[in-house]
Write a protein that holds these residues in place. Structure first.
Motif, short mmCIF file in Angstrom:
data_model
loop_
_atom_site.label_atom_id
_atom_site.label_comp_id
_atom_site.label_asym_id
_atom_site.label_seq_id
_atom_site.Cartn_x
_atom_site.Cartn_y
_atom_site.Cartn_z
N ARG A 1 20.19 65.66 40.58
CA ARG A 1 20.40 66.91 39.85
C ARG A 1 19.35 67.08 38.74
NH1 ARG A 1 25.25 65.98 37.79
NH2 ARG A 1 24.43 65.40 35.77
N GLU A 2 19.01 66.00 38.04
CA GLU A 2 18.04 66.08 36.95
C GLU A 2 16.60 66.26 37.44
OE1 GLU A 2 18.17 66.16 33.60
OE2 GLU A 2 20.35 66.35 33.74
N PHE A 3 16.21 65.46 38.42
CA PHE A 3 14.82 65.46 38.84
C PHE A 3 14.54 66.37 40.02
CE2 PHE A 3 15.35 61.38 36.68
CZ PHE A 3 14.33 61.48 35.77
N GLY A 4 15.58 66.86 40.69
CA GLY A 4 15.40 67.72 41.85
C GLY A 4 14.84 69.09 41.51
N ARG A 5 14.95 69.51 40.28
CA ARG A 5 14.44 70.83 39.93
C ARG A 5 12.92 70.87 39.80
NH1 ARG A 5 16.76 71.04 33.78
NH2 ARG A 5 16.19 68.90 33.33
N PHE A 6 12.27 69.72 39.85
CA PHE A 6 10.81 69.69 39.79
C PHE A 6 10.15 69.66 41.16
CE2 PHE A 6 12.32 67.78 35.84
CZ PHE A 6 11.70 68.61 34.94
N GLY A 7 10.93 69.44 42.17
CA GLY A 7 10.40 69.44 43.53
C GLY A 7 11.34 68.71 44.46
N PRO A 8 11.09 68.84 45.76
CA PRO A 8 11.96 68.17 46.72
C PRO A 8 11.82 66.65 46.64
CG PRO A 8 10.13 69.25 47.83
CD PRO A 8 10.04 69.63 46.40
N ILE A 9 12.94 65.99 46.67
CA ILE A 9 12.98 64.53 46.56
C ILE A 9 13.16 63.93 47.94
CG2 ILE A 9 14.30 62.60 45.65
CD1 ILE A 9 14.96 64.32 43.25
N GLU A 10 12.35 62.96 48.23
CA GLU A 10 12.43 62.26 49.51
C GLU A 10 13.51 61.18 49.46
OE1 GLU A 10 9.55 59.15 51.81
OE2 GLU A 10 8.64 61.01 51.10
N ARG A 11 13.53 60.42 48.35
CA ARG A 11 14.44 59.28 48.29
C ARG A 11 14.67 58.90 46.83
NH1 ARG A 11 13.44 53.38 48.86
NH2 ARG A 11 15.36 52.52 49.68
N ILE A 12 15.88 58.45 46.52
CA ILE A 12 16.22 57.91 45.21
C ILE A 12 16.82 56.53 45.42
CG2 ILE A 12 17.70 58.13 43.19
CD1 ILE A 12 17.58 61.12 43.52
N ALA B 1 15.61 53.00 38.13
CA ALA B 1 15.60 53.59 39.48
C ALA B 1 14.20 54.05 39.82
CB ALA B 1 16.58 54.76 39.54
N PHE B 2 14.01 54.33 41.10
CA PHE B 2 12.77 54.89 41.62
C PHE B 2 13.08 56.21 42.31
CE2 PHE B 2 12.09 50.31 41.55
CZ PHE B 2 10.87 50.23 40.88
N VAL B 3 12.36 57.25 41.93
CA VAL B 3 12.53 58.56 42.53
C VAL B 3 11.25 58.87 43.30
CG1 VAL B 3 12.94 61.01 42.11
CG2 VAL B 3 14.00 59.29 40.63
N VAL B 4 11.35 59.04 44.61
CA VAL B 4 10.18 59.31 45.45
C VAL B 4 10.21 60.79 45.81
CG1 VAL B 4 8.97 58.71 47.57
CG2 VAL B 4 10.29 56.97 46.38
N TYR B 5 9.15 61.50 45.42
CA TYR B 5 9.02 62.93 45.73
C TYR B 5 8.32 63.11 47.07
CZ TYR B 5 10.56 64.39 41.12
OH TYR B 5 11.30 64.63 40.01
N GLU B 6 8.52 64.26 47.67
CA GLU B 6 7.86 64.55 48.94
C GLU B 6 6.39 64.87 48.73
OE1 GLU B 6 9.95 67.52 51.13
OE2 GLU B 6 11.76 66.30 51.29
N ARG B 7 6.06 65.45 47.57
CA ARG B 7 4.66 65.78 47.28
C ARG B 7 4.23 65.10 45.99
NH1 ARG B 7 6.82 71.04 48.50
NH2 ARG B 7 6.96 71.33 46.26
N GLY C 1 7.84 54.34 50.87
CA GLY C 1 7.27 55.47 50.16
C GLY C 1 5.90 55.16 49.57
N ASP C 2 5.26 56.22 49.13
CA ASP C 2 3.93 56.13 48.55
C ASP C 2 4.06 55.89 47.04
OD1 ASP C 2 1.26 56.29 48.04
OD2 ASP C 2 1.10 58.46 48.36
N ALA C 3 3.26 54.99 46.52
CA ALA C 3 3.34 54.67 45.10
C ALA C 3 2.90 55.84 44.23
CB ALA C 3 2.47 53.45 44.80
N PHE C 4 2.05 56.71 44.74
CA PHE C 4 1.57 57.86 43.96
C PHE C 4 2.61 58.98 43.89
CE2 PHE C 4 -2.36 55.81 45.34
CZ PHE C 4 -2.95 55.61 44.10
N LYS C 5 3.63 58.90 44.73
CA LYS C 5 4.69 59.91 44.72
C LYS C 5 5.96 59.37 44.06
CE LYS C 5 3.30 61.72 49.23
NZ LYS C 5 3.80 61.94 50.58
N THR C 6 5.90 58.16 43.57
CA THR C 6 7.10 57.50 43.05
C THR C 6 7.14 57.56 41.53
OG1 THR C 6 7.03 55.99 44.93
CG2 THR C 6 8.39 55.35 43.07
N LEU C 7 8.28 57.93 41.01
CA LEU C 7 8.52 57.99 39.57
C LEU C 7 9.49 56.87 39.22
CD1 LEU C 7 8.22 59.58 36.86
CD2 LEU C 7 10.31 60.77 37.53
#
Length: 179
Positions: A118-129, A151-157, A96-102
């Motif tokens: 469930r918690e972070f999915g409401r802000f946008g589509p998640i690529e990987r957790i 944990a690391f949450v990687v968003y699609e955008r 994943g991209d570091a700029f898309k990773t939380l």
């Protein structure tokens, strides 16, 4: 004053009869002989033989220092030898991209990826957790020892992740539960 008390209370102030004399069961106090108290001169030879075989024991402070030194040496050994062959570019878990990773920390040890989704999915589509686990933990170790608590949450955008940052500062207690 006591003449005005009733007879049942006056009985409380009546003298008791004298105790019966019984002779001592062993010897009369005048005939009694106790051991003579002497100095420690008779034990000096025992102390000298004890010094020949004496091995000092470790105090709790010495044990604390020894354990701290052992931990430090083990950490240095791990840094020099343990990670010698580690190549982050070849790690399969790093994607994943570091700029898309939380980065999410201070998680409960029993948190699962579906809870984070469930918690972070409401802000946008998640690529990987990815919940980081201890790879060196024993197979029969409890889940508390396996889960590292972050944990690391990687968003699609990238936009979704950046919109989340100001909100996460306002709602910090919701994602970082601590007493």
């Amino acid at each position: 004053m006591t003449d005005k008390l009733p007879p049942n209370l006056l009985a409380l102030f009546a003298p008791r009869p004298a105790l019966r004399y019984l002779p001592p069961p062993d010897h009369d106090p005048e005939d009694r002989r106790t051991n003579k108290i002497s100095g420690i001169a008779q034990y000096l030879d025992a102390f000298k033989s004890y010094d020949d075989n004496y091995v000092p024991t470790e105090s709790w402070l010495q044990k604390k220092d020894r354990l701290m030194l052992e931990r430090k040496e083990a950490g240095e050994k791990l840094l020099t030898e343990g990670y010698k062959d580690y190549r982050p570019g070849e790690d399969r878990e790093i994607r994943g991209d570091a700029f898309k990773t939380l980065f999410v920390s201070r998680l409960s040890y029993d948190t699962e990826s579906k809870d984070l989704e469930r918690e972070f999915g409401r802000f946008g589509p998640i690529e990987r957790i990815r919940i980081v686990t201890n790879t060196h933990a024993a197979e029969d170790a409890p889940a508390k020892k396996k889960n590292r608590g972050y944990a690391f949450v990687v968003y699609e955008r990238e936009k979704d992740m950046k919109e989340l940052l100001p909100y996460s500062r306002l709602q910090r207690d919701r994602w970082y539960p601590y007493p």
